[in-house]
Design a protein around this motif. Structure first.
Motif, mmCIF file in Angstrom:
data_model
loop_
_atom_site.group_PDB
_atom_site.id
_atom_site.type_symbol
_atom_site.label_atom_id
_atom_site.label_comp_id
_atom_site.label_asym_id
_atom_site.label_seq_id
_atom_site.Cartn_x
_atom_site.Cartn_y
_atom_site.Cartn_z
ATOM 1 N N THR A 95 0.843 -1.216 0.000
ATOM 2 C CA THR A 95 0.000 0.000 0.000
ATOM 3 C C THR A 95 0.866 1.249 0.000
ATOM 4 O O THR A 95 0.582 2.216 -0.711
ATOM 5 N N LEU A 96 1.924 1.218 0.791
ATOM 6 C CA LEU A 96 2.801 2.399 0.867
ATOM 7 C C LEU A 96 3.430 2.712 -0.489
ATOM 8 O O LEU A 96 3.583 3.876 -0.854
ATOM 9 N N ILE A 97 3.791 1.668 -1.233
ATOM 10 C CA ILE A 97 4.413 1.884 -2.545
ATOM 11 C C ILE A 97 3.413 2.567 -3.482
ATOM 12 O O ILE A 97 3.740 3.537 -4.177
ATOM 13 N N VAL A 98 2.166 2.096 -3.453
ATOM 14 C CA VAL A 98 1.117 2.710 -4.282
ATOM 15 C C VAL A 98 0.938 4.186 -3.895
ATOM 16 O O VAL A 98 0.898 5.074 -4.751
ATOM 17 N N ILE A 99 0.853 4.453 -2.586
ATOM 18 C CA ILE A 99 0.691 5.828 -2.092
ATOM 19 C C ILE A 99 1.860 6.713 -2.530
ATOM 20 O O ILE A 99 1.671 7.842 -2.976
ATOM 21 N N GLY A 100 3.078 6.183 -2.419
ATOM 22 C CA GLY A 100 4.268 6.941 -2.795
ATOM 23 C C GLY A 100 4.206 7.408 -4.243
ATOM 24 O O GLY A 100 4.449 8.591 -4.547
ATOM 25 N N PHE A 101 3.817 6.486 -5.150
ATOM 26 C CA PHE A 101 3.737 6.862 -6.568
ATOM 27 C C PHE A 101 2.620 7.887 -6.812
ATOM 28 O O PHE A 101 2.763 8.809 -7.609
ATOM 29 N N TYR A 102 1.508 7.730 -6.098
ATOM 30 C CA TYR A 102 0.390 8.666 -6.258
ATOM 31 C C TYR A 102 0.817 10.082 -5.833
ATOM 32 O O TYR A 102 0.510 11.068 -6.506
ATOM 33 N N LEU A 103 1.539 10.182 -4.737
ATOM 34 C CA LEU A 103 1.977 11.498 -4.244
ATOM 35 C C LEU A 103 2.938 12.170 -5.233
ATOM 36 O O LEU A 103 2.895 13.386 -5.426
ATOM 37 N N ILE A 104 3.792 11.358 -5.863
ATOM 38 C CA ILE A 104 4.717 11.928 -6.860
ATOM 39 C C ILE A 104 3.911 12.531 -8.020
ATOM 40 O O ILE A 104 4.155 13.656 -8.452
ATOM 41 N N TYR A 105 2.894 11.791 -8.457
ATOM 42 C CA TYR A 105 2.025 12.280 -9.538
ATOM 43 C C TYR A 105 1.379 13.612 -9.141
ATOM 44 O O TYR A 105 1.397 14.588 -9.896
ATOM 45 N N GLU A 106 0.808 13.652 -7.922
ATOM 46 C CA GLU A 106 0.142 14.876 -7.449
ATOM 47 C C GLU A 106 1.114 16.062 -7.388
ATOM 48 O O GLU A 106 0.759 17.182 -7.757
ATOM 49 N N ALA A 107 2.324 15.805 -6.886
ATOM 50 C CA ALA A 107 3.313 16.886 -6.745
ATOM 51 C C ALA A 107 3.710 17.440 -8.119
ATOM 52 O O ALA A 107 3.819 18.663 -8.300
ATOM 53 N N VAL A 108 3.883 16.534 -9.084
ATOM 54 C CA VAL A 108 4.256 16.973 -10.433
ATOM 55 C C VAL A 108 3.140 17.852 -11.019
ATOM 56 O O VAL A 108 3.398 18.895 -11.625
ATOM 57 N N MET A 109 1.880 17.461 -10.784
ATOM 58 C CA MET A 109 0.749 18.273 -11.256
ATOM 59 C C MET A 109 0.783 19.666 -10.611
ATOM 60 O O MET A 109 0.444 20.661 -11.241
ATOM 61 N N ARG A 110 1.209 19.732 -9.359
ATOM 62 C CA ARG A 110 1.315 21.021 -8.646
ATOM 63 C C ARG A 110 2.343 21.951 -9.295
ATOM 64 O O ARG A 110 2.173 23.163 -9.303
ATOM 65 N N PHE A 111 3.454 21.358 -9.770
ATOM 66 C CA PHE A 111 4.476 22.187 -10.431
ATOM 67 C C PHE A 111 3.880 22.801 -11.697
ATOM 68 O O PHE A 111 4.164 23.930 -12.056
ATOM 69 N N ILE A 112 3.041 22.006 -12.391
ATOM 70 C CA ILE A 112 2.438 22.471 -13.651
ATOM 71 C C ILE A 112 1.391 23.551 -13.363
ATOM 72 O O ILE A 112 1.336 24.571 -14.036
ATOM 73 N N GLU A 113 0.552 23.296 -12.343
ATOM 74 C CA GLU A 113 -0.481 24.280 -11.968
ATOM 75 C C GLU A 113 -0.335 24.621 -10.500
ATOM 76 O O GLU A 113 -0.977 24.006 -9.653
ATOM 77 N N PRO A 114 0.485 25.632 -10.166
ATOM 78 C CA PRO A 114 0.701 25.972 -8.754
ATOM 79 C C PRO A 114 -0.578 26.531 -8.119
ATOM 80 O O PRO A 114 -1.422 27.081 -8.812
ATOM 81 N N SER A 115 -0.715 26.363 -6.796
ATOM 82 C CA SER A 115 -1.853 26.982 -6.105
ATOM 83 C C SER A 115 -1.382 27.484 -4.742
ATOM 84 O O SER A 115 -0.398 26.984 -4.194
ATOM 85 N N GLY A 116 -2.098 28.459 -4.196
ATOM 86 C CA GLY A 116 -1.665 29.106 -2.949
ATOM 87 C C GLY A 116 -1.834 28.226 -1.718
ATOM 88 O O GLY A 116 -2.737 27.398 -1.642
ATOM 89 N N VAL A 117 -0.941 28.404 -0.749
ATOM 90 C CA VAL A 117 -0.975 27.623 0.494
ATOM 91 C C VAL A 117 -0.955 28.575 1.691
ATOM 92 O O VAL A 117 -0.189 29.534 1.720
ATOM 93 N N ASP A 118 -1.821 28.314 2.685
ATOM 94 C CA ASP A 118 -1.854 29.120 3.912
ATOM 95 C C ASP A 118 -0.794 28.592 4.894
ATOM 96 O O ASP A 118 -0.994 27.590 5.575
ATOM 97 N N GLY A 119 0.354 29.279 4.943
ATOM 98 C CA GLY A 119 1.494 28.810 5.738
ATOM 99 C C GLY A 119 1.233 28.620 7.225
ATOM 100 O O GLY A 119 1.653 27.626 7.820
ATOM 101 N N TRP A 120 0.494 29.552 7.849
ATOM 102 C CA TRP A 120 0.280 29.454 9.309
ATOM 103 C C TRP A 120 -0.478 28.199 9.702
ATOM 104 O O TRP A 120 -0.095 27.492 10.644
ATOM 105 N N LEU A 121 -1.558 27.953 8.963
ATOM 106 C CA LEU A 121 -2.386 26.782 9.274
ATOM 107 C C LEU A 121 -1.552 25.500 9.143
ATOM 108 O O LEU A 121 -1.625 24.589 9.981
ATOM 109 N N VAL A 122 -0.729 25.480 8.096
ATOM 110 C CA VAL A 122 0.134 24.314 7.852
ATOM 111 C C VAL A 122 1.076 24.077 9.039
ATOM 112 O O VAL A 122 1.194 22.965 9.549
ATOM 113 N N VAL A 123 1.726 25.133 9.495
ATOM 114 C CA VAL A 123 2.699 25.000 10.584
ATOM 115 C C VAL A 123 2.027 24.507 11.876
ATOM 116 O O VAL A 123 2.533 23.608 12.559
ATOM 117 N N ILE A 124 0.845 25.073 12.178
ATOM 118 C CA ILE A 124 0.156 24.699 13.429
ATOM 119 C C ILE A 124 -0.237 23.214 13.402
ATOM 120 O O ILE A 124 0.067 22.449 14.324
#
Length: 326
Positions: A95-124
């Motif tokens: 399962t972890l291997i499947v998840i790992g590949f899925y996350l790589i796909y999602e991250a690559v899509m993010r590079f293509i279409e960036p979107s804003g992130v709320d830093g404070w909420l993330v840190v907390i």
């Protein structure tokens, strides 16, 4: 070798309770992180959450596998249920291997279409996650030394803690410099770590399920040790495998010197004791053959073609030709 077995004796019930608590805590955290990731727009946070969910699931599987593994052998499972933990570990790593590949796909899509992130909420939220990861790791650490199943769960946890640290780092950079690209970068790092960890551990689990010889035993050395016993002239049809994570077993045909057939039982006992003392092989099944009647051309390892004993060779051959004649 006896030194590292002292932590086996943790009361199973106490171990179960720890695993159960770790599950509860991780499930709560996963929900918080997924909501936080969606609200703040952070993929890295969701990556960490999915990893935490896999953690909780790995602990759930580990929890039940521990219980199943303690059941005694019965008519349908004559080797007992000890391998339930190994199967659980295989499911977890897959399962972890499947998840790992899925996350790589999602991250690559993010590079293509960036979107804003709320830093404070993330840190907390990642800060809370880090605390939970450390607590869970402490709960499962002592159990992980002895079980491939709990070790899989423990490693998930360590990876989570690192993931939380990475997410806090990303959130801080977003707050300070609005450096949005760090979010998919951290996601890639978490995914890479998940994959590296899973691939490095899954091999040992598959080896046990494929009835491979124990990784820490040299099969050649085991055979030499048996052949060195006084009165043994050979060994063949050898099967050396792990019944479960901590129990090695050996099946073989043992050839006894023709003049020593009266000592056969004593020789067999000597072989069993030597295997136990030198290699911790506790489960040994030996079929004895006198060297006069021993199998000819038998494979040393495994079964190979069915060999003929020396005594029956000529008569046997005659019988076959006769049968074909009919």
């Amino acid at each position: 070798m006896a030194g590292h077995h002292h932590h086996h004796h943790m009361d199973p019930g106490a171990g179960d309770a720890r695993v159960a608590w770790a599950v509860v805590v991780n499930l709560g955290l996963t929900v918080a992180q997924i909501i936080g990731g969606i609200v703040s727009g952070s993929l890295a946070m969701i990556a960490d959450a999915i990893h935490n969910l896999s953690d909780a699931m790995s602990l759930v599987i580990a929890f039940f596998a521990r219980k199943i593994a303690r059941r005694p052998a019965d008519g349908s499972m004559t080797f007992g249920y000890g391998r339930a933990e190994v199967v659980a570990a295989l499911i977890n790593y897959t399962t972890l291997i499947v998840i790992g590949f899925y996350l790589i796909y999602e991250a690559v899509m993010r590079f293509i279409e960036p979107s804003g992130v709320d830093g404070w909420l993330v840190v907390i939220i990642a800060g809370v996650a880090l605390v939970v990861d450390v607590v869970t790791a402490l709960l499962t650490w002592s159990l992980s030394k002895d079980s491939v199943n709990i070790r899989a769960a423990f490693l998930h946890n360590v990876a989570d803690a690192l993931g939380s640290v990475a997410v806090i780092f990303a959130g801080t950079l977003i707050i300070l410099y609005d450096w949005q690209i760090i979010d998919p970068l951290v996601t890639l790092a978490i995914a890479g770590y998940i994959l590296w960890m899973s691939f490095s551990e899954i091999g040992g689990v598959i080896r046990i399920l494929m009835l491979g010889s124990p990784a820490d035993l040299d099969t050649g050395a085991v055979l030499k040790s048996v052949e060195a016993v006084d009165g043994v002239t050979g060994i063949h049809h050898v099967h050396l495998w792990q019944m479960q994570e901590h129990r090695a077993a050996l099946d073989a045909h043992l050839v006894i010197d023709s003049g020593r057939w009266d000592d056969a039982d004593a020789i067999k006992l000597a072989v069993k004791e030597k295997l136990k003392a030198d290699f911790e092989i506790g489960h040994t099944t030996l079929e004895l053959e006198c060297s006069k009647h021993a199998c000819v051309g038998a494979e040393v390892i495994g079964d190979g073609p069915e060999p003929v004993s020396r005594e029956h060779r000529h008569g046997h051959h005659h019988e076959h030709t006769h049968k074909h004649g009919d």
